[in-house]
Enzyme design. Structure first.
Site: not given
Ligand code: XIL
Length: 372
Positions: A182, A224, A260, A290, A292
C-alpha cells in the site's frame, strides 16, 4: 456428540408439532451461529474440499486464506472447527497479522517469531504454501519506531536491518513475500502520510526490494495493494512503478492484488482482465492476496447469491490468466473477519458462515473449480 444429536432431534420434533419452527430452531441451537463444538458441519454430499478439487483436476492455481486469532487458539471453543476446515480446504496460508512489523518486533532489539513460526510449521506439516505478509507497511508499526526521533540514515538502516533479519529468518520457507504494502494513495500519488515515506522519501520502496533480494535470492518478491484490480489511476501508477523497476533491474517478481470487494459492485470484469494482462506483460506473477466480498448487514438471500457470482467471477479471471498463481481470501469464516470492525454495518464477506457452514459463494467456487 450424542447429547447434541438428541437435543437437535428433540428440537426438530417439537418444532414440527408446535409450528414454531423459526424461534425453536434458534432457541435449541439449530442456529448455526451457536454451534461450535464437535466436528464442523459436513460439506454437501456432491462436493469435495476445494484443495482436493484442485489437486484432482490438476489445476495450476493455489487456494488460500489468511489465518489470524482462531489459529491454534486454546480458549475459543470454535478453534477446533476452524482448524479442521482450514486444513481440509486450503493449500496456501497468509499470516493475517503475525509477520507485520509491530506484532513481530515489540521492541527494537526483540523479535517475536514464535507465532509466525508456528504458522509456517503448520503449513509445512499440511502441504501448504505460505505467503509472507508484510515487510513494509504504514500500519501496524511498533510505537518505539513511530515515536522515536530518527535521522533519515537511521531509518534507512532500520529498514534494511528489519528486512534482512525477517527475510533471513524465513529464507527458503515462503512462496512469496509482500515486500511493500500500500505505497500509493487512491489518486495514484505516493502515500506521503506513511512513516517510511516521511523519513526516507519514495526511494524506500526500491530499497526494500533490493534488501529483500539480497537476504533471500530465491523467494519471489511482491508489491501488494488494494483498489488496483481494474484499470484506474492507482493501478496505472502501480503499473508505471513496476514497469520502471523491471526496466532498471530492481528485483520484483509479482503483484499482489488484494481485492477487498463489495458484493454487486465489482469493477467491470473486462477492466480487471485488461489490468491483469498488462501486469502479466511485464513478466510479473499475479497473486490475488486478500479477497473478500462484503455486504450490508443483515445479508439477504439475493446478496448472498450476488456474492457467490462475484467470487466465481474472480476465481474465473485467475483461472483464465496464466500469470495468476493463486487466490488467497482474507479469512474463510464470517466468525473471524476484519470487515465488521473496519466497515461498520458491513460483513458476511467470506465463504463459510460463522458456524462453518459453506455459503453459496463456497458452492460457486467449488463448482467452478470442478468444471461445473
Ligand atoms: C488487517 C487485519 O485483517 C486486521 O486484523 C488488522 O487489525 C489490520 O490489518 N490490507 C492488508 C492487511 O494488507 O494486512 C489488512 O489486514 C487488511 C487490509
Amino acid at each position: 456428540m450424542a447429547a447434541e444429536s438428541t437435543a437437535i432431534s428433540r428440537c426438530t420434533v417439537l418444532s414440527r408439532w408446535l409450528l414454531l419452527a423459526v424461534s425453536l430452531t434458534v432457541a435449541c441451537g439449530g442456529n448455526p451461529a451457536t454451534t461450535v463444538t464437535g466436528p464442523p458441519p459436513p460439506l454437501p454430499r456432491q462436493l469435495d474440499p476445494l484443495r482436493k478439487v484442485i489437486a484432482d483436476r490438476g489445476l495450476k492455481i493455489g487456494i488460500g486464506t489468511a489465518i489470524g486469532s482462531l489459529f491454534n487458539n486454546t480458549t475459543d471453543p470454535a478453534a477446533g472447527q476452524y482448524m479442521t476446515v482450514l486444513t481440509r480446504e486450503f493449500n496456501v496460508i497468509t499470516p493475517e497479522n503475525d509477520m507485520k512489523f509491530g506484532p513481530l518486533r515489540p521492541a527494537q532489539n526483540q523479535f517475536r517469531f514464535v507465532r509466525a513460526d508456528s504458522m509456517v510449521a503448520f503449513a509445512a506439516a499440511n502441504g501448504m504454501k505460505v505467503r509472507g505478509h508484510t515487510l513494509v507497511w504504514h500500519q501496524q508499526l511498533a510505537s518505539w519506531l513511530t515515536g522515536g526521533s530518527w535521522t533519515t540514515d537511521q531509518v534507512k538502516a532500520l529498514l534494511d536491518e528489519h528486512i534482512t533479519t525477517v527475510v533471513s529468518h524465513y529464507k527458503g520457507q515462503l512462496s512469496a513475500w509482500d515486500v511493500v504494502n500500500e505505497a500509493f494513495d487512491d489518486d495514484g500519488g505516493a502515500r506521503t502520510a506513511s512513516f517510511w515515506y516521511s523519513k526516507i522519501g519514495s526511494g524506500y520502496v526500491e530499497q526494500a526490494f533490493k534488501t529483500a533480494r539480497a537476504a533471500d535470492p530465491d523467494t519471489p518478491l511482491f508489491y501488494n495493494d488494494y483498489n488496483i484490480e481494474g484499470m484506474n489511476a492507482k493501478s496505472d501508477a502501480v503499473y508505471a512503478m513496476l514497469a520502471d523497476f523491471k526496466a532498471r533491474g530492481v528485483p520484483v517478481d509479482g503483484i499482489g492484488v488484494q481485492m477487498h470487494l463489495i458484493a454487486g459492485a465489482l469493477p467491470p470484469l473486462a477492466s480487471i482482465q485488461q489490468n491483469f494482462a498488462r501486469l502479466a506483460g511485464l513478466g510479473l506473477k499475479i497473486h490475488i492476496t486478500e479477497l473478500d466480498v462484503r455486504m450490508n448487514l443483515p445479508a439477504t438471500q439475493e446478496m448472498l447469491a450476488t456474492q457467490a457470482q462475484n467470487y466465481r467471477d474472480v476465481f474465473n479471471i485467475c483461472l483464465q490468466q496464466s500469470a495468476c498463481e493463486m487466490v488467497v481470501m482474507w479469512g474463510f469464516t464470517d466468525r473471524s473477519s476484519w470487515v465488521p470492525g473496519t466497515f461498520p454495518g458491513q460483513g458476511d464477506a467470506l465463504i463459510f458462515d460463522s458456524s462453518f457452514q459453506p455459503k453459496p459463494a463456497y458452492t460457486a467456487i467449488n463448482n467452478l473449480l470442478a468444471g461445473k
